[in-house]
Design an enzyme around this catalytic site. Structure first.
Site, PDB file in Angstrom:
ATOM      1  N   HIS A  83       0.784  -1.081  -0.025  1.00  0.00           N
ATOM      2  CA  HIS A  83      -0.055  -0.077  -0.005  1.00  0.00           C
ATOM      3  C   HIS A  83       0.829   1.400   0.059  1.00  0.00           C
ATOM      4  O   HIS A  83       0.964   1.905   0.893  1.00  0.00           O
ATOM      5  CB  HIS A  83      -0.981  -0.051   1.209  1.00  0.00           C
ATOM      6  N   LEU A  84       1.406   1.510  -1.276  1.00  0.00           N
ATOM      7  CA  LEU A  84       2.318   2.768  -1.426  1.00  0.00           C
ATOM      8  C   LEU A  84       1.371   3.687  -1.871  1.00  0.00           C
ATOM      9  O   LEU A  84       0.235   3.704  -2.387  1.00  0.00           O
ATOM     10  CB  LEU A  84       3.311   2.494  -2.439  1.00  0.00           C
TER      11      LEU A  84
END
Lengths: 236, 591
Positions: free
Chosen positions: B518-519
């Site tokens: 989850h960048l």
């Protein structure tokens, strides 16, 4: 299917043959008794390593068994065929580093920024095994395989602890590579040559390729009752 | 003669597929370019090959092939960034479906105050509460504006969940902190696994507010708004890192592409690596894109009126930087926007052991299923005495633990990682333990950003993207606070042993172990072109016929999983492109 060399050693084929040998339809369909006999004989033969030489293979048999020993929990790496798994893996794109970024320059930095060596897994094994053999002779006057289990454990502990350099390769890097692939070999589907007899999965209570737990979402903490099955249909 | 289409979409994941569907519905001719291979459920997703752990999550079949392109990473600006040579900390997807094919399926909306976090923090605690160097910003869009698009996405994804409040009425046992909904979930919540049910009871007894995670895993047979069909999930445990053989986990491949592929206005070109967005001489208008056909190694240019970047978060930022879209962020002068506010999430996994007579059967699971509490997420608790911004949901999300992953992760932290004692702990941990995650936010900072690396290049000769990222005191303290809340819950669960894991002060980001994919951020949305790369419609402030869709738009990393928000933003942007932009192309917000 993963890329594999078309060899009679292919364990998938072996297990299919083993599974089919007892069925009438196989004998009727094969139409070639000699071929069927050849395959059956092949299935009973020990694995012949392709990438590792005999000494390297013996090293792996010994070292992997120390990492994952036979004990009261269940079989160890030797019985599970981990060395065979490793040799087969050496013939895949993974061992050629085809999924790693392998462009230079190769600069070393803090450990938390990850692997920065110019070596693919095949190199790590070839250089790493030679390096451990050299270290064993230096420290104990004998090759790794000839050492006692306690001495072998001392070497592995030293490698894991990071105090040993194996030529171009930090001992810790080789240790982690070997540990990772050993555990893969103990628990991957038997299709890849390890986890023989589904021994790894039985130990953990993992049901393998069942992949259907519609009725087992919540059984209030009861143990799952059905043993494992492999992708080829082998059961424990 | 360069071929011309109305719209080019880069990337065949959720963002790209949603945009492609919307724009073909609007009558546009659309070409979607995917740098990875074609992937369909009946071929790559077929049982039993699809549930082969070694081939799947371990050899990383569905993930980005780093040999072609990767990023470099450093913790601080005075370091030399080094290449991310082996996938570990995060796992971007590659191929049709993108990360939307191998995701877990946790499908959240958003905590409304997370969309206006700067304003909310200042209203409650004053501007001085925001630490020096933290770029806390609002999205420039509100929950009420996005609500119809969250609803639309859930009905496409076949999302299973339990609502709390629908049109102002309390309707069920859902998340009490969640905002009002226009409609219920299309499917009832997934069942609690045993592990999740133990957590639910303990959290409730402790006075918290447990709820079923919203899951894009179908709890029942479902036909979505496009006519695409999903089968009921059987908790096989092969979501995260795999393509679902049962058509139960939502993916672009299952929920959108089967219909989109039939549309004569749509074409999908796989094995097409986009090298750059082509701009005219003014650098304010895109003329199309140039891509490399990775099979023939030929460069091909396509012309278009509209270019949608729908690649993975950091690939969108990379394409903007190599194409010259917008001004690159410079942390020293604090100018420019592309690369600014690069964010991640602050996630730690703790472990709880139940008595030996109790089996957690960790192989049973679904990627999106589980039980969570939001009591320490977002602005749901008083930050005043705590002195940090942000929060974490806490959950048991038993997604199906496979044996190789379990074995690789067992031991360590002072306990043996090999040998017989290791085997003892591996077997005991696999059979009798469960994981509890603090899945938290991560704030943006002036010296955490993306730019182009000066040294390393990808297989196509372009500079790699460089990440400058590490953990900051605010987020470490947030994580420690939330993890401390797990202990009493674990005791109430009947823990015989627990291993509470939190970040430590000064601990740098470590690229070697998986944390989350989850960048976010790097090309963020906002209402000010000095501090955001795209406007509230996800339109580039600088090149108005380029829209940049994805978690790159998030000014902060939120506690929730990002896909639901990405999907809603895609539908939101598409709606305004259809309603406004196509009628009168040009900037939709005055700079």
């Amino acid at each position: 299917m993963p890329p594999m060399e078309p060899t009679l050693n292919n364990p998938f084929r072996r297990s299919v043959v083993k599974g089919l040998l007892g069925t009438t339809s196989f004998w009727m369909a094969s139409g070639n008794a000699r071929w069927a006999e050849a395959l059956a004989a092949e299935a009973a033969q020990p694995y012949r390593p392709v990438f590792f030489d005999a000494a390297e293979y013996q090293f792996l048999e010994s070292a992997c068994e120390r990492l994952f020993p036979a004990d009261h929990n269940g079989p160890g790496a030797r019985a599970l065929g981990v060395a065979e798994f490793l040799d087969r893996q050496m013939q895949t794109p993974y061992a050629r580093g085809e999924n790693w970024y392998m462009s230079g320059p190769f600069e070393q930095g803090p450990a938390n920024l990850g692997y920065q060596l110019p070596f693919i897994p095949k190199d790590l094994y070839r250089k790493g095994i030679a390096g451990v053999e050299h270290y064993a002779r230096q420290q104990y006057g004998k090759g790794f395989v000839a050492l006692s289990a306690m001495q072998q454990d001392e070497i592995l502990t030293a490698l894991e602890g990071g105090s040993v350099q194996l030529g171009d390769i930090p001992g810790r890097v080789f240790f982690e590579q070997l540990r990772t692939n050993t555990l893969e070999g103990a628990f991957a589907d038997p299709l890849y040559g390890g986890n023989r007899g589904l021994g790894g999965w039985v130990m953990l209570g993992f049901p393998g390729a069942r992949a259907d737990f519609m009725d087992w979402v919540n059984q209030e903490g009861a143990s799952y009752p059905i043993g494992p099955v492999s992708i080829s249909g082998e059961t424990a | 003669m360069v071929k011309h289409v109305d719209a080019i979409i880069v990337g065949a994941g959720w963002a790209g597929s949603i945009m492609a569907k919307e724009l073909t519905e609007a009558g546009l001719s659309v070409v979607m370019l995917e740098r990875g291979p074609e992937r369909t459920t009946p071929v790559e997703g077929a049982y039993p090959d699809s549930i082969d752990e070694l081939r799947g999550a371990i050899r990383k079949r569905l993930f980005q092939n780093l040999s072609q392109s990767t990023v470099t990473i450093r913790n601080t600006m005075d370091q030399t960034a080094l290449p991310y040579r082996q996938l570990a900390a995060f796992l971007p997807g590659e191929g049709v479906g993108g990360a939307g094919l191998h995701w877990s399926g946790v499908h959240f909306r958003v905590a409304p105050e997370d969309l206006r976090l700067r304003s909310a923090v200042i209203e409650r605690y004053g501007e001085k509460f925001i630490p020096e160097g933290m770029n806390l910003q609002d999205y420039g869009v509100t929950y009420d504006e996005l609500e119809p698009f969250f609803d639309k996405a859930e009905k496409v994804f076949g999302t299973s969940g339990e609502a709390y409040r629908v049109q102002g009425k309390i309707v069920g046992d859902g998340n009490v902190f969640s905002p009002d909904r226009s409609d219920n979930f299309p499917l009832p919540a997934m069942k609690d696994t045993f592990s999740a049910s133990v957590f639910r009871d303990a959290a409730k007894n402790a006075g918290y507010h447990p709820y079923a995670l919203p899951a894009a895993n179908a709890s029942r047979q479902y036909t979505n708004t496009y006519g695409c069909q999903m089968g009921p999930c059987n908790f096989c445990g092969y979501c995260s890192g795999y393509d679902c053989y049962l058509y139960s986990k939502a993916s672009p491949n299952v929920n959108i592409l089967p219909v989109l592929r039939q549309d004569p206005g749509f074409s999908l070109i796989a094995d097409a690596h986009v090298l750059r967005v082509d701009l005219d001489s003014t650098k304010t208008k895109a003329t199309g894109v140039t891509y490399l056909d990775t099979k023939t190694r030929k460069e091909i240019s396509l012309s278009a009126d509209l270019v949608i970047l729908g690649a993975f978060q950091f690939n969108n930022v990379h394409l903007m930087l190599v194409s010259g879209i917008g001004k690159p962020y410079d942390p020293v002068s604090n100018t420019g926007t592309v690369g600014r506010n690069f964010v991640y999430q602050t996630i730690t996994s703790s472990r709880v052991w139940l008595p030996p007579s109790t089996y957690t059967n960790q192989f049973v699971g679904a990627g999106g299923a589980g039980v969570a509490i939001d009591d320490f997420n977002s602005m749901n608790f008083d930050h005043g005495p705590l002195g940090f911004v942000g929060g974490s949901p806490v959950w048991v999300n038993q997604a199906g633990v496979k044996p190789i992953a379990a074995a690789l992760g067992a031991g360590g932290g002072g306990t043996p990682r090999w040998g017989s004692a290791y085997k003892d702990s591996l077997v005991n941990t696999y059979k009798h333990s469960l994981g509890i995650d603090a899945h938290g936010s991560n704030m943006a900072y002036r010296d955490v950003y993306l730019d182009l690396d000066p040294t390393w290049k990808d297989a196509y000769g372009q500079p790699l993207l460089r990440m400058t990222f590490t953990w900051k005191d605010n987020d470490i303290r947030m994580n420690q606070y939330v993890v401390s809340k797990i202990e009493p819950i674990a005791r109430a669960m009947g823990a015989t042993k627990m291993n509470l894991v939190h970040l430590n002060a000064g601990q740098p980001f470590d690229t070697r172990t998986y944390q989350t994919t989850h960048l976010g951020g790097g090309a963020i949305m906002g209402d000010n072109p000095q501090t955001s790369a795209i406007n509230r419609y996800l339109q580039s402030w600088d090149v108005s016929n380029v829209f940049v869709i994805g978690s790159n738009a998030f000014p902060q990393g939120m506690g929730y999983n990002p896909t639901g928000m990405v999907a809603a933003l895609a539908y939101w942007a598409a709606h305004h492109i259809r309603a406004t932009y196509l009628k009168s192309p040009g900037p939709m917000v005055k700079a």
